[in-house]
Design a protein around this motif. Structure first.
Motif, short mmCIF file in Angstrom:
data_model
loop_
_atom_site.label_atom_id
_atom_site.label_comp_id
_atom_site.label_asym_id
_atom_site.label_seq_id
_atom_site.Cartn_x
_atom_site.Cartn_y
_atom_site.Cartn_z
N TYR A 1 -12.94 -9.12 -0.65
CA TYR A 1 -13.05 -10.51 -1.03
C TYR A 1 -12.91 -10.37 -2.18
O TYR A 1 -12.82 -11.22 -2.84
N LYS B 1 -9.44 -10.68 -5.79
CA LYS B 1 -8.18 -11.09 -5.79
C LYS B 1 -7.15 -10.07 -6.78
O LYS B 1 -5.42 -9.70 -6.47
N ASP B 2 -8.30 -8.73 -7.12
CA ASP B 2 -7.47 -8.16 -8.25
C ASP B 2 -6.44 -7.09 -7.07
O ASP B 2 -7.16 -6.05 -6.64
N ARG B 3 -4.82 -7.42 -7.08
CA ARG B 3 -4.54 -6.74 -6.13
C ARG B 3 -4.63 -5.10 -6.11
O ARG B 3 -4.38 -4.08 -5.88
N TYR C 1 -6.55 -3.84 -7.84
CA TYR C 1 -7.57 -2.48 -6.99
C TYR C 1 -7.93 -2.54 -6.09
O TYR C 1 -8.23 -2.04 -5.70
N ILE C 2 -7.43 -3.29 -4.72
CA ILE C 2 -7.54 -3.23 -3.79
C ILE C 2 -6.33 -2.21 -3.02
O ILE C 2 -6.85 -1.37 -2.77
N PHE C 3 -6.04 -1.88 -3.76
CA PHE C 3 -4.50 -0.38 -3.90
C PHE C 3 -5.24 0.25 -4.07
O PHE C 3 -4.76 1.99 -3.20
N LYS D 1 -8.22 1.66 -1.57
CA LYS D 1 -7.32 2.12 -0.27
C LYS D 1 -7.32 3.49 -0.84
O LYS D 1 -7.09 4.44 0.36
N GLN E 1 -13.21 -17.27 0.92
CA GLN E 1 -13.10 -16.10 2.06
C GLN E 1 -13.64 -15.70 3.46
O GLN E 1 -13.03 -14.71 4.24
#
Length: 230
Positions: A123, A125-127, A129-131, A134, A184
């Motif tokens: 959870y 904020k860094d999009r 990093y999320i991408f 994955k 979150q």
């Protein structure tokens, strides 16, 4: 802290003596984790429930080079799992671990009795990093890269990553991070994460100590969390 203790008096999931180990970043240069697990095996630290909260290895992915490199600790964890309840939460340095461990519950997140546990990089904020996570945590993509590189690029890259230093800096905005994390999680009365190496508690959010940075772990004993230095 009082809020956490009040909740723990009525919980049913955590066992007395449970230990939380996070961010140990095991490598041939840093064997603190191996020594800790030996203490558990030899009953110097008594526990029947172990939570490995991510980045336990400096680098562990499902490749022969890394499995062989980390085999001493892998074997020790598997040995402990024969008699102890072990949960392994995948981190950003160790993931796609299915098939490596025996009798170990490998998962990304656990929610039980309103206790929520994960490595800490879910959870955020860094999009980007999320991408990124994955993408790299996709086993098909990893196997494809491994195939086309004939394992040479992977092994060269792994050797570089295994000697990379880990930051242990204290966060100036930890309270803001904790407040964001609390927004979150839904229906969680106790949140336990690693990843940030902070060893701090804010309301019902616990950021675990890093074995690599603070040389300590948390143990749940007598309805409260106690820090154990190694």
């Amino acid at each position: 802290m009082m809020q956490i203790q009040a909740y723990l008096k009525s919980h049913t999931f955590l066992k007395d003596g449970a230990v939380f180990i996070a961010d140990s970043h095991y490598s041939s240069q840093n064997r603190s984790l191996y020594n800790l697990l030996l203490k558990i095996k030899n009953e110097e630290i008594k526990t029947n429930q172990i939570f490995l909260v991510g980045d336990i290895f400096h680098l562990l992915l499902p490749f022969k080079f890394l499995i062989q490199y980390n085999k001493d600790v892998i074997m020790l964890i598997n040995e402990l799992a024969k008699t102890k309840e072990i949960y392994y939460f995948e981190g950003n340095h160790d993931f796609c671990l299915d098939g490596i461990f025996e009798n170990v519950k490998v998962l990304k997140e656990l929610k039980s009795d309103s206790i929520c546990i994960n490595h800490g990089d879910i959870y955020i904020k860094d999009r980007f990093y999320i991408f990124y996570t994955k993408f790299i945590r996709n086993r098909f993509i990893m196997n494809l890269v491994n195939f086309f590189s004939l394992n040479f690029i992977n092994n060269w890259m792994f050797k570089k990553l295994l000697v990379k230093k880990i930051k242990c800096d204290k966060m100036k905005n930890f309270e803001n991070l904790a407040k964001y994390k609390l927004t979150q999680y839904k229906d969680c009365k106790l949140i336990i994460e690693g990843h940030y190496h902070q060893n701090k508690i804010y309301n019902n959010y616990i950021n675990l100590p890093s074995l690599y940075c603070q040389n300590s772990i948390l143990q749940f004993k007598n309805q409260q969390f106690q820090e154990i230095f190694l």
